[in-house]
Motif scaffolding. Structure first.
Motif, PDB file in Angstrom:
ATOM      1  N   GLY A   9       0.809  -1.216   0.000  1.00 15.69           N
ATOM      2  CA  GLY A   9       0.000   0.000   0.000  1.00 15.69           C
ATOM      3  C   GLY A   9       0.841   1.264   0.000  1.00 15.69           C
ATOM      4  N   ASN A  10       0.432   2.228  -0.805  1.00 12.54           N
ATOM      5  CA  ASN A  10       1.210   3.460  -0.937  1.00 12.54           C
ATOM      6  C   ASN A  10       1.236   4.281   0.337  1.00 12.54           C
ATOM      7  OD1 ASN A  10       1.659   2.731  -3.580  1.00 12.54           O
ATOM      8  ND2 ASN A  10       0.142   4.150  -4.453  1.00 12.54           N
ATOM      9  N   ALA A  11       0.125   4.349   1.056  1.00 12.86           N
ATOM     10  CA  ALA A  11       0.075   5.165   2.277  1.00 12.86           C
ATOM     11  C   ALA A  11       0.998   4.585   3.342  1.00 12.86           C
ATOM     12  CB  ALA A  11      -1.365   5.268   2.788  1.00 12.86           C
ATOM     13  N   ARG A  12       0.970   3.252   3.511  1.00 17.33           N
ATOM     14  CA  ARG A  12       1.881   2.615   4.473  1.00 17.33           C
ATOM     15  C   ARG A  12       3.325   2.797   4.028  1.00 17.33           C
ATOM     16  NH1 ARG A  12       1.448  -2.027   8.068  1.00 17.33           N
ATOM     17  NH2 ARG A  12      -0.759  -1.425   8.215  1.00 17.33           N
ATOM     18  N   ARG A  13       3.578   2.643   2.744  1.00 15.82           N
ATOM     19  CA  ARG A  13       4.928   2.851   2.213  1.00 15.82           C
ATOM     20  C   ARG A  13       5.444   4.239   2.542  1.00 15.82           C
ATOM     21  NH1 ARG A  13       4.496   4.110  -3.729  1.00 15.82           N
ATOM     22  NH2 ARG A  13       4.082   6.147  -2.787  1.00 15.82           N
ATOM     23  N   ASP A  14       4.639   5.272   2.311  1.00 16.48           N
ATOM     24  CA  ASP A  14       5.080   6.641   2.541  1.00 16.48           C
ATOM     25  C   ASP A  14       5.352   6.888   4.022  1.00 16.48           C
ATOM     26  OD1 ASP A  14       4.890   7.127  -0.152  1.00 16.48           O
ATOM     27  OD2 ASP A  14       2.927   8.116  -0.041  1.00 16.48           O
ATOM     28  N   HIS A  15       4.548   6.294   4.908  1.00 15.61           N
ATOM     29  CA  HIS A  15       4.795   6.474   6.341  1.00 15.61           C
ATOM     30  C   HIS A  15       6.105   5.818   6.756  1.00 15.61           C
ATOM     31  CE1 HIS A  15       4.207   5.584  10.729  1.00 15.61           C
ATOM     32  NE2 HIS A  15       3.976   6.887  10.682  1.00 15.61           N
ATOM     33  N   VAL A  16       6.375   4.625   6.242  1.00 17.86           N
ATOM     34  CA  VAL A  16       7.619   3.941   6.592  1.00 17.86           C
ATOM     35  C   VAL A  16       8.828   4.686   6.018  1.00 17.86           C
ATOM     36  CG1 VAL A  16       8.934   1.797   6.348  1.00 17.86           C
ATOM     37  CG2 VAL A  16       6.479   1.709   6.821  1.00 17.86           C
ATOM     38  N   LEU A  17       8.696   5.241   4.818  1.00 17.91           N
ATOM     39  CA  LEU A  17       9.785   6.050   4.271  1.00 17.91           C
ATOM     40  C   LEU A  17      10.032   7.297   5.122  1.00 17.91           C
ATOM     41  CD1 LEU A  17       9.129   5.842   0.417  1.00 17.91           C
ATOM     42  CD2 LEU A  17      10.913   4.665   1.732  1.00 17.91           C
ATOM     43  N   ASP A  18       8.975   7.895   5.632  1.00 19.09           N
ATOM     44  CA  ASP A  18       9.153   9.034   6.536  1.00 19.09           C
ATOM     45  C   ASP A  18       9.910   8.612   7.790  1.00 19.09           C
ATOM     46  OD1 ASP A  18       7.780  10.612   4.757  1.00 19.09           O
ATOM     47  OD2 ASP A  18       5.902  10.634   5.886  1.00 19.09           O
ATOM     48  N   LEU A  19       9.534   7.454   8.353  1.00 14.64           N
ATOM     49  CA  LEU A  19      10.263   6.939   9.518  1.00 14.64           C
ATOM     50  C   LEU A  19      11.739   6.749   9.180  1.00 14.64           C
ATOM     51  CD1 LEU A  19       7.780   4.203  10.836  1.00 14.64           C
ATOM     52  CD2 LEU A  19       8.254   6.419  11.896  1.00 14.64           C
ATOM     53  N   ALA A  20      12.006   6.133   8.022  1.00 15.39           N
ATOM     54  CA  ALA A  20      13.388   5.873   7.619  1.00 15.39           C
ATOM     55  C   ALA A  20      14.183   7.165   7.482  1.00 15.39           C
ATOM     56  CB  ALA A  20      13.406   5.097   6.303  1.00 15.39           C
ATOM     57  N   SER A  21      13.533   8.205   6.983  1.00 11.52           N
ATOM     58  CA  SER A  21      14.243   9.475   6.745  1.00 11.52           C
ATOM     59  C   SER A  21      14.705  10.121   8.040  1.00 11.52           C
ATOM     60  CB  SER A  21      13.353  10.444   5.962  1.00 11.52           C
ATOM     61  OG  SER A  21      12.346  11.007   6.799  1.00 11.52           O
ATOM     62  N   THR A  22      14.055   9.802   9.167  1.00 10.13           N
ATOM     63  CA  THR A  22      14.462  10.376  10.457  1.00 10.13           C
ATOM     64  C   THR A  22      15.476   9.505  11.187  1.00 10.13           C
ATOM     65  OG1 THR A  22      12.690   9.291  11.721  1.00 10.13           O
ATOM     66  CG2 THR A  22      12.166  11.404  10.683  1.00 10.13           C
ATOM     67  N   ILE A  23      15.699   8.294  10.699  1.00 11.41           N
ATOM     68  CA  ILE A  23      16.581   7.344  11.373  1.00 11.41           C
ATOM     69  C   ILE A  23      17.973   7.331  10.761  1.00 11.41           C
ATOM     70  CG2 ILE A  23      16.961   4.853  11.705  1.00 11.41           C
ATOM     71  CD1 ILE A  23      13.920   4.637  12.200  1.00 11.41           C
ATOM     72  N   ALA A  24      18.055   7.423   9.442  1.00  8.86           N
ATOM     73  CA  ALA A  24      19.352   7.326   8.767  1.00  8.86           C
ATOM     74  C   ALA A  24      19.385   8.240   7.560  1.00  8.86           C
ATOM     75  CB  ALA A  24      19.619   5.887   8.343  1.00  8.86           C
ATOM     76  N   GLU A  25      20.584   8.681   7.214  1.00  7.47           N
ATOM     77  CA  GLU A  25      20.739   9.532   6.035  1.00  7.47           C
ATOM     78  C   GLU A  25      20.577   8.728   4.755  1.00  7.47           C
ATOM     79  OE1 GLU A  25      24.108  12.389   3.900  1.00  7.47           O
ATOM     80  OE2 GLU A  25      24.395  11.675   5.964  1.00  7.47           O
ATOM     81  N   LYS A  26      21.035   7.473   4.783  1.00  2.00           N
ATOM     82  CA  LYS A  26      20.992   6.638   3.593  1.00  2.00           C
ATOM     83  C   LYS A  26      19.812   5.675   3.666  1.00  2.00           C
ATOM     84  CE  LYS A  26      23.700   3.296   0.880  1.00  2.00           C
ATOM     85  NZ  LYS A  26      24.974   2.543   0.786  1.00  2.00           N
ATOM     86  N   LEU A  27      19.107   5.528   2.547  1.00  2.00           N
ATOM     87  CA  LEU A  27      17.991   4.604   2.440  1.00  2.00           C
ATOM     88  C   LEU A  27      18.315   3.498   1.449  1.00  2.00           C
ATOM     89  CD1 LEU A  27      14.865   3.824   2.685  1.00  2.00           C
ATOM     90  CD2 LEU A  27      14.580   5.256   0.636  1.00  2.00           C
ATOM     91  N   VAL A  28      18.005   2.268   1.829  1.00  2.00           N
ATOM     92  CA  VAL A  28      18.020   1.140   0.897  1.00  2.00           C
ATOM     93  C   VAL A  28      16.629   0.529   0.929  1.00  2.00           C
ATOM     94  CG1 VAL A  28      18.988  -1.109   0.338  1.00  2.00           C
ATOM     95  CG2 VAL A  28      20.477   0.693   1.229  1.00  2.00           C
ATOM     96  N   LEU A  29      15.940   0.587  -0.188  1.00  2.00           N
ATOM     97  CA  LEU A  29      14.583   0.065  -0.310  1.00  2.00           C
ATOM     98  C   LEU A  29      14.595  -1.113  -1.274  1.00  2.00           C
ATOM     99  CD1 LEU A  29      11.423   0.355   0.037  1.00  2.00           C
ATOM    100  CD2 LEU A  29      11.512   1.817  -2.005  1.00  2.00           C
ATOM    101  N   VAL A  30      13.982  -2.228  -0.882  1.00  2.00           N
ATOM    102  CA  VAL A  30      13.882  -3.388  -1.769  1.00  2.00           C
ATOM    103  C   VAL A  30      12.439  -3.866  -1.814  1.00  2.00           C
ATOM    104  CG1 VAL A  30      16.254  -4.213  -1.558  1.00  2.00           C
ATOM    105  CG2 VAL A  30      14.559  -4.924   0.119  1.00  2.00           C
ATOM    106  N   GLY A  31      12.064  -4.410  -2.974  1.00  2.00           N
ATOM    107  CA  GLY A  31      10.720  -4.939  -3.118  1.00  2.00           C
ATOM    108  C   GLY A  31      10.624  -5.781  -4.373  1.00  2.00           C
ATOM    109  N   CYS A  32       9.588  -6.609  -4.436  1.00  2.00           N
ATOM    110  CA  CYS A  32       9.381  -7.476  -5.591  1.00  2.00           C
ATOM    111  C   CYS A  32       8.699  -6.722  -6.726  1.00  2.00           C
ATOM    112  CB  CYS A  32       8.549  -8.696  -5.202  1.00  2.00           C
ATOM    113  SG  CYS A  32       9.460  -9.897  -4.216  1.00  2.00           S
TER     114      CYS A  32
END
Length: 381
Positions: free
Chosen positions: A84-107
């Protein structure tokens, strides 16, 4: 601190994990995992993380953070693409406050191409990508964004539903209420919003207000299966009710609103659903017990007069049977001897035989070409 993936071969790891193991460079550093399935953490060599899923937390080799506001700092935030896009965007927001670098993987079949576009639009540096094993990896840096849970409120007109027993033994049907096997659509009174997404707040004077959060099942509306169940279920006048896999809480909260004298416990594996239900209970001033739970784990040793469930049959993009099978198999251990287990499911799903294996009496209370409602009693020991 470095947590590079192990070079060992893990034959049963997910496609996302296989892709990461092929490109260990992306995880060289202090990694904090967000939403990574518990069984995938050891192959990746990750030692810290968060999961909103109680089942995945139980599978993890170490204690994962829970709730919806993990507090951590790391060099790399590793995110497995949520549904889901809404859940995805919330988790990306969480990630942005935790680390400078993001690694996202998905099928590929789970929306990673769309997610890559969303990440690229937010990136503040170069975007790297890799693909293989029917999965994609995206690595970049995101500007920190304060995570906000975007809730939606909607109302269910509870006066439309039946279900109050005058004063029978807990779990027993009202003797004046004969279950109907007529097509469900024919049983709805005039004015029933059979396929409506729900009333807006303020439309109905005798209504239950529900709160929806990103990714919670049937977001922003009452799903038709739950509506079908609420059409025919009979609540006891007293006793304990367990709403198993509660989602946003429409079943358990409706029960408490209609019969304030019963004690209602609502459990769900998803912390987003737990939070949505707690907010719904607060909005409606209902005194209920809401817990995060992998199946019956959080109610171990407790027994109920009624267990009711509209179980999930999708996990990610696949069909899930084991969750419902466990709900059915373990129900007798959590029911009082005169208790009742209610289940609504899609009509094509094969649950009557498993129910009969665990209960001496199984009634088909209602059925049409879409859904079937079972009531199982006399649990086998």
């Amino acid at each position: 601190m470095s947590h590079a993936p192990s070079s060992r071969t893990f034959a049963r790891v997910l496609p996302e994990t296989r892709l990461l193991l092929r490109h260990p460079f992306f995880l060289q550093g202090d990694v904090y995992a967000l939403g990574v399935p518990g069984a995938e953490l050891a192959p990746l060599g990750v030692k810290r993380g968060w999961s909103p899923d109680a089942h995945e937390r139980a599978l993890a080799p170490f204690a994962l953070d829970e709730g919806l506001a993990p507090s951590a700092q790391a060099e790399i935030a590793l995110v497995y693409l949520p549904k889901g896009n809404a859940r995805r965007d919330h988790v990306l927001d969480l990630a942005s406050t935790i680390a400078e670098k993001l690694v996202l993987v998905g099928c590929n079949d789970a929306g990673i191409k769309t997610a890559r576009k969303a990440v690229t639009a937010r990136a503040v540096g170069p975007v790297q990508s890799e693909h293989g094993n029917h999965a994609q990896l995206v690595a970049t840096s995101l500007k920190p964004v304060e995570p906000k849970l975007r809730e939606r409120r909607f109302q269910v007109p509870i006066g439309f539903f039946e279900g109050l027993s005058p004063d029978p033994p807990p779990g027993s049907p009202d003797p004046t209420h004969e279950p109907s096997l007529a097509p469900l659509d024919a049983r709805r009174p005039a004015g029933r919003l059979a396929s409506s997404p729900g009333l807006h707040v303020g439309d109905a004077p005798d209504a239950l207000t529900l709160v929806s959060l990103p990714g919670v099942f049937s977001e922003g509306r009452l799903d038709d299966a739950t509506r079908t169940l609420l059409d025919v279920i009979v609540w006891p006048a007293r006793g304990r009710v367990l709403d198993l896999g509660c989602g946003a809480g429409p079943i358990g909260l409706s029960a408490k609103r209609r019969v304030p004298t019963i004690d209602v416990t609502l459990v769900d594996v998803d912390d987003y659903a737990v939070e949505a239900t707690r907010r719904g209970a607060k909005v409606n001033a209902l005194d209920v017990d809401v817990r995060s739970s992998d199946g019956y784990a959080a109610v171990s040793g407790e027994r109920f007069d009624v267990i009711v469930t509209n179980p999930p049959f999708h996990r990610g993009v696949g069909t899930e049977y084991e969750v419902t099978r466990a709900f059915v198999n373990d129900a007798p251990a959590h029911l009082r001897p005169d208790g009742a287990f209610w289940l609504v499911a899609n009509a094509f799903l094969p649950w009557e035989e498993p129910l009969r294996a665990r209960f001496a009496t199984v009634d088909v209370v209602a059925q049409d070409r879409r859904f079937v409602v079972y009531r199982a009693t006399r649990p086998r020991t």
